[in-house]
Write an enzyme that holds these catalytic residues in place. Sequence first.
Site, PDB file in Angstrom:
ATOM      1  N   ASP A  35      -3.927  -3.365   2.973  1.00  4.94           N
ATOM      2  CA  ASP A  35      -4.396  -2.045   2.267  1.00  4.94           C
ATOM      3  C   ASP A  35      -4.749  -2.438   0.655  1.00  4.94           C
ATOM      4  OD1 ASP A  35      -4.625   0.620   1.426  1.00  4.94           O
ATOM      5  OD2 ASP A  35      -2.503   0.409   0.808  1.00  4.94           O
ATOM      6  N   ASP A  37      -4.802   0.259  -2.106  1.00  4.96           N
ATOM      7  CA  ASP A  37      -4.079   1.009  -3.287  1.00  4.96           C
ATOM      8  C   ASP A  37      -2.404   0.871  -3.120  1.00  4.96           C
ATOM      9  OD1 ASP A  37      -6.468   2.016  -3.955  1.00  4.96           O
ATOM     10  OD2 ASP A  37      -6.356   3.665  -3.119  1.00  4.96           O
TER      11      ASP A  37
END
Length: 181
Positions: A35, A37
């Site tokens: 991922d 963020d």
Amino acid sequence: MVRGKARNMDEDKAKEEALQILGLYQEPPRLVVFDLDYTLWPFYCECCYEDEMPYLYPEATGILHALKDKGISMAVASRSPTPQIATAFLHKLGIHSLFVAQEIFSSWTHKTEHFQRIHRRTGVPFDSMLFFDDEDRNIDAVSKMGVTSILVDNGVNLGALRQGLSDFCQRSSSSGRNKRR
């Protein structure tokens, strides 16, 4: 300049440690998915402007380069509502070319669609993937697909890498299947 040198020394140290950790495992994952963020970088893209200079968590760069050196493919799975900013940041950081797939799009669902696309693009089976994310709901949903998934609290770091590889190997050995490289 001194700060840049210190950062490079930290990145080199993290890379060296990550290589040592990776060396402990004979059958690492074929694909590691991140991922963005609060996993690779400590902010939400949608709270930033495209012209800002992004930065990664301290050990992330070393980990990415260690995976590359070991020949382990990497991908990105992000539900960012601002994919153009996320993509611009990957380019600014000089890491965009490290990823064989970049599935960055807003979604109201969990990341299962991202992983379906990554699987179609790479051909890597879900049980040959390792995933790092900061959200429980993504970890839960993607784990159900057969992906070894690790929840990170303060971004990806050497401890998370160690845990991910350990969990991946335990899961692989308990499945009783031989993985092809």
